[in-house]
Design an enzyme around this catalytic site. Sequence first.
Site, mmCIF file in Angstrom:
data_model
loop_
_atom_site.group_PDB
_atom_site.id
_atom_site.type_symbol
_atom_site.label_atom_id
_atom_site.label_comp_id
_atom_site.label_asym_id
_atom_site.label_seq_id
_atom_site.Cartn_x
_atom_site.Cartn_y
_atom_site.Cartn_z
ATOM 1 N N ASP A 260 0.838 -1.198 0.000
ATOM 2 C CA ASP A 260 0.000 0.000 0.000
ATOM 3 C C ASP A 260 0.873 1.247 0.000
ATOM 4 O O ASP A 260 2.087 1.183 0.236
ATOM 5 C CB ASP A 260 -0.954 -0.018 1.202
ATOM 6 C CG ASP A 260 -0.225 -0.147 2.522
ATOM 7 O OD1 ASP A 260 0.532 0.776 2.862
ATOM 8 O OD2 ASP A 260 -0.403 -1.164 3.227
ATOM 9 N N GLU B 113 22.140 -22.507 -17.085
ATOM 10 C CA GLU B 113 21.317 -21.579 -16.302
ATOM 11 C C GLU B 113 22.172 -20.433 -15.759
ATOM 12 O O GLU B 113 21.732 -19.281 -15.718
ATOM 13 C CB GLU B 113 20.623 -22.316 -15.152
ATOM 14 C CG GLU B 113 19.456 -23.172 -15.614
ATOM 15 C CD GLU B 113 18.874 -24.035 -14.496
ATOM 16 O OE1 GLU B 113 17.685 -24.390 -14.590
ATOM 17 O OE2 GLU B 113 19.599 -24.384 -13.551
#
Length: 731
Positions: A536, A616
Amino acid sequence: MKYITYNEKTNVFSLRTNHSMYQMQVREHDTLVHLYYGANVGDTEITHRIISLDRGFSGNPYEAGEDRTFSLDVLPQEYSGYGNGDYRINSMEAQHEDGSDALHLRYECYKMMEGKYSLKGLPAMFGSAEEAETLEIVLYDRISNLKVHLLYGVFPELDVITRAVRIENQGEKTVTIQRAMSMEMDYPNKHMDFIHFYGRHTMERMMERLPLHHGVQSVESKRGTSSHQHNPFVILCDKATTETHGDCYGFALVYSGNYKCEIEVDQMEQTRLTMGIHPYHFSIRLNTGDVFETPEVIMAYSDAGLERLSHIFHDAYRSNLIRSKYVNTPRPILVNNWEATYFNFDEEKLFQIAKAGKDIGLDLFVLDDGWFGKRNSDYTGLGDWVVNEDKIKGGLPKLVERINGIGMKFGLWIEPEMVSEDSDLYREHPDWCLRIPQRHMNRSRHQLNLDITRKEVRDHIMGQIFKVMDSCNVEYIKWDMNRSVDNVYSMALPAERQGEVFHRYMLGVYEMMEQLVQRYPDLLFENCSGGGGRFDAGMLYYSPQIWCSDNTDAVDRLKIQYGTSFGYPISTMGAHVSVCPNHQTGRSTPFETRGVVASAGTFGFELDLEKLTPEEKELARRQIREYKETEHLVQTGDYYRLTSPFKNNDYVVWQFVSKDKKESIVNGVMLRNEANPHIHLIWLRGLEPDQYYKDMASGAVYTGAALMKAGIPLPVGIGDYQPITFRFERQ
Ligand code: DGJ
């Protein structure tokens, strides 16, 4: 004053931003009536829409005498009180000592100031005299002598207006505030849609668009946090509004605790929205001279669709809400050990992950949960912020020195608001948690909320944490919060003040966070509440980034990050590449795809880097390099939602454009491949139509207009969950 005016002849207040206007008027019987919020309408005062009629069952205030056409039940108001004959949802309710609860709020006076008002102990937008102006309108209730100061912050360049309310008891008797919304917005019609962001733990901020209907619709949290379930950011928009066209209004509450946003379409087809602290378990006793301030709501209007509305919020937060020095500067790219080890690690394992991180080009190692007390599972240890030397032999300073020694920064996880029953803290101070006398406590993740309303509790916890931080070079903190607030009762408050616990809890959290950021101004601070349970605007005042979700699955993240992007800058969303099969969904996606999705946020890794294959590792190196090259677009550029994952099940694509429009990246994921495939076109946005842009992979050059009007085809036949990446540079 340039952007706030008051017309003494008509009693109209006008607030102007570059592309919006807000008007209100003091009318009959000193009533403050809302006139207009929307596009700039020049110097016309929008008084002509107020038409008074005698309405059955809509009463008239005493002062109206024989005039049966003046009724607060149907007038658009700025801030309505209870007990006035207005039967709609209202902004404020207060109980007086005699048990009555009427409030007749009447206009008294106003004040204008250069710069933006501030709120004591609460997060809020800040603004210098060059950036913002403030209007304060005072309403009062004659009988109780309650003064209600309506605060308006006007940011012309940002196209934002903020609102908050200061309530002051100037009467001789105690008044109990039972409802005090931060704002109210009355619209003359109901033909709007309501967009909100609901969800759950690991699936936060799912977008939902609903037509407004007669009666009341609401979103709320009673969990003591802004919550995973309903985000305190909502949009009202016209039915025809799309990403790129139409009127819309955004409302963001700058608060991280209980809240309610209610929208009522009334009997006259008028719409009223109120937003503020949830009235549930809320009552604030104001003795003579006491003052209560509500949190702030940030409002914005766009006549160019949802995309423009998001840009307004993104820019406003980045320039005038987030205070961190990291807001617009490159953030260290991190590896977090949580999904790599959970509670099962020792100092050597941590060092090896950090070392593997250094090897692929990372900047920061973050030690997550499990480093303190007897924290070997989530049943124990919270509250004992002392390094567990059984696990980290030689202590934290030694480990941090080693990690710093290889050129990696060090970050630490904390959860200051909680206590485990199995902890030294709980054994010493069983009364330091929230608990209702004589009742068993509700547990959640087997932990309890500390009574953060108490200063001695806050000081003890922060004292312990500061001691650890001062003992070694901690450059990042992740502040977690892993349960909803419950057992809401403070042993330190009298019965008549128990209704203040939820709000005092939030003020206590904000005070602790303020101490942290003041004491360590260079700290990179990340918020988290089981992922995005406190995502928020309040939290962004303290930390420039928030862990977006505990769900690291690249496919689910498409929806989570899409929903979050409506109200929050992309640079605030913590997003990590994790292992496959994914720990939350069991789904496997290519490593590149995980990188592309995590790059649309505050990029990082959260897996055991020691276990990466050589291929990777090479991919990770490339992702890190590329993120560093384009991070400024995520941090300061404009974000475009080119497709919606809630509508398009085949592919999801988004775009960043630098503010100078010289660079753009387009990324996405092909979700579902089909045989004999269609050619899927996407249309770019935000470029200069008559400038040339080069596709950096193919070398092809297009006008901006061609990319935006003719579109470009997505790669064909690439398979499910494959990444989509384009990078354009202006020639
Ligand atoms: C919840 C957080 O969201 C996770 O990232 C992790 O920090 C755990 N808590 C640790 O308990």
